[in-house]
Design a protein around this motif. Structure first.
Motif, PDB file in Angstrom:
ATOM      1  N   THR A  45      -1.385  25.314 -50.241  1.00 39.26           N
ATOM      2  CA  THR A  45      -0.256  25.331 -49.312  1.00 39.26           C
ATOM      3  C   THR A  45       0.153  26.771 -49.057  1.00 39.26           C
ATOM      4  N   LEU A  95       3.816  18.247 -51.246  1.00 39.07           N
ATOM      5  CA  LEU A  95       2.808  18.828 -50.356  1.00 39.07           C
ATOM      6  C   LEU A  95       1.901  19.784 -51.125  1.00 39.07           C
ATOM      7  N   ALA A  96       2.511  20.648 -51.915  1.00 43.08           N
ATOM      8  CA  ALA A  96       1.752  21.657 -52.657  1.00 43.08           C
ATOM      9  C   ALA A  96       0.882  21.028 -53.735  1.00 43.08           C
ATOM     10  N   ILE A 133      -0.154  28.017 -54.153  1.00 48.71           N
ATOM     11  CA  ILE A 133       0.847  28.338 -53.140  1.00 48.71           C
ATOM     12  C   ILE A 133       0.678  29.792 -52.747  1.00 48.71           C
ATOM     13  N   ARG A 175      -2.302  23.575 -46.230  1.00 49.12           N
ATOM     14  CA  ARG A 175      -1.136  23.091 -45.477  1.00 49.12           C
ATOM     15  C   ARG A 175      -0.266  24.279 -45.111  1.00 49.12           C
ATOM     16  N   ARG A 176       0.138  24.329 -43.870  1.00 51.80           N
ATOM     17  CA  ARG A 176       0.968  25.434 -43.369  1.00 51.80           C
ATOM     18  C   ARG A 176       2.392  24.908 -43.192  1.00 51.80           C
ATOM     19  N   VAL A 177       3.329  25.498 -43.947  1.00 49.82           N
ATOM     20  CA  VAL A 177       4.709  25.010 -43.958  1.00 49.82           C
ATOM     21  C   VAL A 177       5.653  26.154 -43.617  1.00 49.82           C
TER      22      VAL A 177
END
Length: 122
Positions: A94, A88-89, A3, A18-20
């Motif tokens: 992420t 997700l992570a 992360i 992943r872009r959150v």
């Protein structure tokens, strides 16, 4: 689990994974095309009351962190959003995106640390 945190205003990088977006409010001046988000989880952001109380005051950061973690542990919508973010992570790198100016005085840093510790049993 990898992360990272990053300002949404910074350039998109290949290693972002992943872009959150983890802000409750959409960041000023950022288009959806520029953001290139995989998810937006505004329920993991501090409540409006907590955000207003804190006002990104560095002197209140420690107390803010305590209160914010309590929200992450206790608010039903927040707990669900945290579980989604953990999933997700767990699937790969992420990057938590935030809009605050200071890379040290922001909720995303506290959220990343929170996510790195083991989840509480349900």
């Amino acid at each position: 689990m990898t992360i990272r945190i990053k300002r949404i205003y910074d350039a998109v990088a290949d290693d972002d994974g992943r872009r959150v977006l983890v802000d409750r409010l959409w960041p000023r001046g950022v288009t959806k095309d520029h953001a290139r988000l995989d998810a937006r989880l505004k329920d993991v952001a501090p409540s409006p009351a907590l955000r207003s109380w804190w006002s990104h005051d560095a002197e209140r950061l420690d107390e803010f962190a305590v209160r914010y973690r309590a929200e992450l542990d206790g608010e039903p919508a927040t707990v669900r959003a945290v579980a989604e973010l953990r999933e997700l992570a767990a699937a790969g790198p992420t990057t938590l995106l935030y809009g605050a100016r200071d890379p040290h005085v922001n909720h995303a840093r506290i959220l990343a640390e929170y996510l790195e510790r083991p989840a509480s049993p349900a």
